[in-house]
Design an enzyme around this catalytic site. Structure first.
Site, short mmCIF file in Angstrom:
data_model
loop_
_atom_site.label_atom_id
_atom_site.label_comp_id
_atom_site.label_asym_id
_atom_site.label_seq_id
_atom_site.Cartn_x
_atom_site.Cartn_y
_atom_site.Cartn_z
CE1 TYR A 61 109.22 -46.59 179.33
CE2 TYR A 61 110.91 -44.89 179.42
CZ TYR A 61 110.35 -45.98 178.79
OH TYR A 61 110.90 -46.47 177.63
CD GLN B 30 110.33 -45.11 193.30
OE1 GLN B 30 110.88 -46.13 193.72
NE2 GLN B 30 110.54 -44.65 192.08
CB CYS C 117 114.75 -50.24 189.40
SG CYS C 117 113.62 -50.99 188.21
#
Length: 406
Positions: A268, A239, A362
């Site tokens: 994922y 991240q 996202c």
């Protein structure tokens, strides 16, 4: 949304309307939609048309004629029209940006997902709008200098003072790389790890083959989500926001509600941050399957999660891994790429009868499409959170809790 019919040398005077997905505002000119970058709703602006898509145009602001009260001096020295494409909303007050992001997500959910949501975009933490990014990738130009791309361009801005980065993160990078092969097409991956060390790795793809060289520090960076540490390749996914892994991990554990003996799918799963948060509460009588396609990513959890034998780490496509499971799951967590999980994967979850799902997205449109697919399989949206996880930009992180209707 009004527009003045003054087209001259590709320039228009428009009044910007509602925010659109992707960082633009919607305006109109003689019945044609114009997506305007670097504008805020309600502003009267002079724009330059940059692309003609037939039924709609793309444009960027040349001059602000009547400014919004939310417009500020840009927080990024290198972004904006004719600058780098890094911080496309750095000219707006951070709280106003969060309002725009919430409006965009609500619109996408309504249009693409068939779900009505009204809420706010939350700050990810109290870290502020600048200096939050700890991983960045730079391109290398024909002059062997690293830089950021201009928006939708191969041209580079070699001033590296992006406001997303902590002060000093890129100091001396060009000099440190001077002895390396910084030929065009090379990329520099820079990570500032949780020990405060900087790592610089160069990758170069030629003839279908990628070569990797460590320029500074190590190939792997130390990343922590208490109480665990990961050794994550600088070229692998972690991240970008310094607080994201911690915040998302806590939220996933809270919403997934893993318990002793449960079966959990972490899809994922990257380096296994969520697998750690899920694996401990299920205990050795439970199972956590974490799946990712990246070999670099799936190597990291083998060491970080060595004390959790209940976690199975698989390097494969999510679709294939789920399709081959003989037993279902009590809960699934998905953190797919920007394109979303899609019809096949969500269909497999529905066929498996997974009763509880935590889905992370996202990209607003892809997230909304995925939500619509769940609704079509008799799932209900229990909660949605929208995080301003990428301050100064139009990007968001959305998290949904879905449950299967009985």
């Amino acid at each position: 949304m009004s527009a003045e019919a003054s087209l001259s040398a590709g320039e228009l005077t428009l009044v910007a309307g509602a925010p659109a997905n992707g960082g633009s505002c919607v305006a109109h000119h003689e019945g044609r939609v114009v997506f305007v970058r670097y504008a805020l709703p309600g502003e009267r602006v002079r724009v330059r048309v940059t692309a003609d898509r037939g039924s709609y145009w793309h444009a960027e602001v040349v001059e602000v004629l009547e400014a919004s009260a939310d417009r500020t001096e840009s927080l990024c020295l290198i972004a904006g029209v004719d600058g780098a494409g890094c911080c496309d909303l750095a000219f707006a007050a951070p709280e106003a940006v969060r309002t725009l992001k919430a409006q965009v997500v609500a619109n996408q959910l309504e249009r693409l997902g068939g779900h009505h949501w009204r809420g706010e975009a939350e700050p990810l933490s109290d870290s502020g709008a600048t200096g939050w990014r700890t991983r960045v990738r730079l391109a290398v130009g024909a002059d062997a200098r690293p830089g950021f791309h201009r928006y939708h361009s191969d041209e580079l801005v070699t001033d590296l003072r992006c406001a997303q980065l902590p002060p000093g993160m890129l100091d001396g990078v060009a000099q440190a790389c001077s002895a390396a092969d910084l030929s065009p097409a090379a990329q520099l991956h820079i990570a500032l790890d949780d020990d405060g060390r900087r790592h610089v790795v160069r990758t170069l793809r030629r003839g279908g083959r990628t070569t990797t060289n460590v320029v500074q520090g190590n190939y792997e960076a130390i990343q922590r989500v208490a109480p665990r540490s990961w050794e994550v390749p600088v070229t692998a996914f972690w991240q970008a926001h310094r607080d994201a892994a911690r915040v998302y991990s806590g939220l996933v554990a809270e919403w997934a509600q893993p318990g002793t003996g449960m079966r959990v799918w972490d899809l994922y799963g990257g380096v296994g941050v969520f697998a750690a948060a899920l694996g401990e509460p299920v205990g050795e009588s439970g199972r956590v399957l974490t799946v990712d396609t990246s070999r670099a990513s799936t190597r990291a959890p083998r060491a970080a999660l060595a004390d959790l034998p209940q976690v199975d780490i698989v390097c494969d496509s999510v679709r294939r891994a789920v399709a081959t499971q003989k037993a279902g799951a009590d809960v699934a967590v998905l953190d797919p790429p920007r394109s979303g999980a899609g019809r096949d994967v969500i269909g497999l979850l529905a066929v498996a009868g997974v009763p509880r799902i935590v889905h992370i997205g996202c990209e607003a449109a892809a997230f909304a499409r995925d939500i619509g697919l769940y609704l079509g399989h008799d799932y209900a949206v229990e909660k949605i959170k929208v995080f301003d996880a990428f301050p100064l930009t139009h990007h968001t992180e959305c998290v949904a809790l879905l449950t299967r209707k009985v």
